[in-house]
Design an enzyme around this catalytic site. Structure first.
Site, PDB file in Angstrom:
ATOM      1  N   TYR A 165       0.824  -1.218   0.000  1.00 22.93           N
ATOM      2  CA  TYR A 165       0.000   0.000   0.000  1.00 22.93           C
ATOM      3  C   TYR A 165       0.858   1.268   0.000  1.00 22.93           C
ATOM      4  O   TYR A 165       0.597   2.216   0.738  1.00 22.93           O
ATOM      5  CB  TYR A 165      -0.956   0.006   1.211  1.00 22.93           C
ATOM      6  CG  TYR A 165      -1.662  -1.305   1.424  1.00 22.93           C
ATOM      7  CD1 TYR A 165      -2.569  -1.791   0.474  1.00 22.93           C
ATOM      8  CD2 TYR A 165      -1.416  -2.078   2.552  1.00 22.93           C
ATOM      9  CE1 TYR A 165      -3.210  -3.007   0.654  1.00 22.93           C
ATOM     10  CE2 TYR A 165      -2.050  -3.297   2.740  1.00 22.93           C
ATOM     11  CZ  TYR A 165      -2.941  -3.756   1.783  1.00 22.93           C
ATOM     12  OH  TYR A 165      -3.570  -4.972   1.968  1.00 22.93           O
ATOM     13  N   ASP A 218     -14.196 -16.429   8.010  1.00 19.69           N
ATOM     14  CA  ASP A 218     -12.817 -16.027   7.744  1.00 19.69           C
ATOM     15  C   ASP A 218     -12.119 -15.793   9.079  1.00 19.69           C
ATOM     16  O   ASP A 218     -12.233 -14.734   9.685  1.00 19.69           O
ATOM     17  CB  ASP A 218     -12.841 -14.751   6.889  1.00 19.69           C
ATOM     18  CG  ASP A 218     -11.453 -14.168   6.654  1.00 19.69           C
ATOM     19  OD1 ASP A 218     -10.469 -14.724   7.194  1.00 19.69           O
ATOM     20  OD2 ASP A 218     -11.359 -13.161   5.942  1.00 19.69           O
ATOM     21  N   LYS A 235      -2.349 -16.769   8.471  1.00 22.18           N
ATOM     22  CA  LYS A 235      -1.538 -15.904   9.330  1.00 22.18           C
ATOM     23  C   LYS A 235      -0.774 -16.656  10.412  1.00 22.18           C
ATOM     24  O   LYS A 235       0.336 -17.103  10.192  1.00 22.18           O
ATOM     25  CB  LYS A 235      -2.400 -14.783   9.910  1.00 22.18           C
ATOM     26  CG  LYS A 235      -2.788 -13.706   8.886  1.00 22.18           C
ATOM     27  CD  LYS A 235      -3.382 -12.494   9.546  1.00 22.18           C
ATOM     28  CE  LYS A 235      -3.824 -11.432   8.531  1.00 22.18           C
ATOM     29  NZ  LYS A 235      -2.719 -10.734   7.881  1.00 22.18           N
TER      30      LYS A 235
END
Length: 428
Positions: A17, A245, A274
């Site tokens: 980003y 999720d 993760k």
């Protein structure tokens, strides 16, 4: 790492980003151990981010390192098509034993976003033979599910990360995000928006997908478990698969091993990632029920149409298994409880600070929701100067430290967070 390396980085290497023309400053890390990151000049920073939720047992954990060393002597990677290996079997046995008993079949992938793509493919292929109209997904606003295209399509369409691609993505159904806060009172009409959409469109909906209890990068919101209970009831009634999720929340981060346990529900498809390898290597898993996997296998073309090159990477599977071994020793429960207690004691008292809109704490997660957007470059410099690593976004200063963090280090993270609020030029 010298000055020339940093110049090369700023000119040639893209970061998440960020701009390639006018990038944010990068801080050179040369090693890490426990909860400390070491800069190239020898200074140490207390890591408050667990490398974006992942490094739950700290850096350079000797047991995880040893698992990697043991496996690399045998095979570091091999294709999974037509081949199986002990690390994959060990990992899948662990995952099946630790998750809801209805989840019997596992697809191993290589990142969280890809896990979402696979889960959505599962839902679409589940309906393919029976109902071609079921090709849309129902979710809630302020959600985030990853940066690949299908994952973006079920993330909040107004989220600044993804709205750039809005005209290129399928248009799905978005219910209002829950207003009932975790730990607060349940608002009865909170489910109304979701109820209206599912009643009106159930013939078109392939699956419901959402983050259980904690909405992550979409705003770090924590919602009431009753909302998730209601969603589960509607999915059951209309026979629509529920995808949860848990890529960010799984493996103890919220104070439960999985966040769906707060609502005492079970998903039809579960996405994990993760922290699955303790922050050592990239890996993800998608678990589903026998009903869904058998239907997919009976429908054309008779298989799930996905096969990542690094699927079930043996190194990642081996270290993930050892990571789950550590979790099964249950020290994480006391660790997360102690973190939570310190967060409440030292962070909650600043809820009336003039720069604070809200304080949110759950398990080993703490969020300061500021009244103004943050100047990331300036506040990051302040954090590094004060010996901590915290990476805010938008209006949020948040931490999710490793479970092994000591009280002194955690208190320093909190004190620097609070101190940063007193500098008006950190806010836009």
């Amino acid at each position: 790492m010298d000055k020339n390396d940093l110049i090369f980085n700023s000119r040639h290497i893209w970061h998440p980003y960020d701009s390639i023309i006018n990038p944010l400053p990068c801080y050179p890390i040369v090693s890490a151990k426990g909860v400390f990151l070491t800069l190239s000049n020898g200074r140490k920073l207390i890591d408050g981010m667990s490398s974006w939720w992942a490094t739950i047992h700290g850096y350079n954990n000797p047991r995880l390192n040893q698992a990697l060393k043991n496996q690399i002597k045998n095979v570091s990677h091999i294709m999974f098509g037509g081949i199986v290996h002990p690390p994959a079997i060990s990992l899948c046995k662990k995952l099946i034993s630790m998750t809801d008993r209805k989840l019997e079949h596992i697809f191993l992938a290589d990142s969280g976003s890809v896990a979402i793509e696979i889960a959505m493919k599962m839902a679409l292929q589940y309906w393919k033979k029976k109902d071609f109209k079921k090709r849309f997904f129902l979710t809630i606003k302020n959600g985030y599910h990853g940066d690949t295209f299908s994952a973006m399509s079920v993330s909040d369409p107004e989220n600044s990360i993804h709205k750039l691609y809005r005209n290129y993505l399928p248009i799905h159904f978005f219910a209002d995000s829950p207003k009932s806060k975790f730990g607060g009172e349940w608002i009865k009409n909170d489910i109304n928006s979701f109820e209206i959409l599912i009643k009106k469109n159930f013939k078109k909906i392939a699956a419901v997908i959402l983050e259980p209890i904690v909405q992550g990068a979409g705003g770090m919101r924590f919602y009431h478990p009753t909302y998730l209970k209601k969603v589960r009831l509607f999915c059951t009634y209309y026979k629509i698969p529920l995808i949860l999720d848990e890529i960010a929340t799984g493996f103890g981060r919220t104070g439960k091993l999985f966040a769906y346990e707060y609502a005492d529900v079970s998903p039809d498809i579960l996405c994990l990632g993760k922290a699955i390898t303790g922050g050592t290597l990239t890996l993800s898993a998608v678990l589903t029920t026998k009903k869904i996997s058998k239907k997919i296998s009976n429908n054309y073309p008779g298989c799930l149409m996905h096969g990542p090159t690094f699927m079930a990477n043996p190194l990642a599977c081996a270290v993930a298994t050892e990571n789950l071994n550590i979790l099964q020793e249950n020290k994480w429960k006391k660790q997360v409880f102690n973190i939570n207690k310190i967060l409440y004691k030292y962070l909650l008292p600043i809820k009336n600070h003039p720069m604070v809109d809200d304080i949110r704490i759950l398990g080993a997660i703490a969020v300061i929701d500021c009244k103004k957007e943050i100047n990331i470059e300036k506040i990051q410099q302040f954090f590094v100067k004060n010996g901590v690593w915290i990476r805010p976004f938008k209006k949020l200063i948040y931490i999710m430290p490793a479970y092994i963090i000591d009280k002194k280090s955690l208190k320093k993270l909190i004190s620097v967070m609070i101190k940063s609020l007193n500098y008006y030029f950190f806010f836009i």
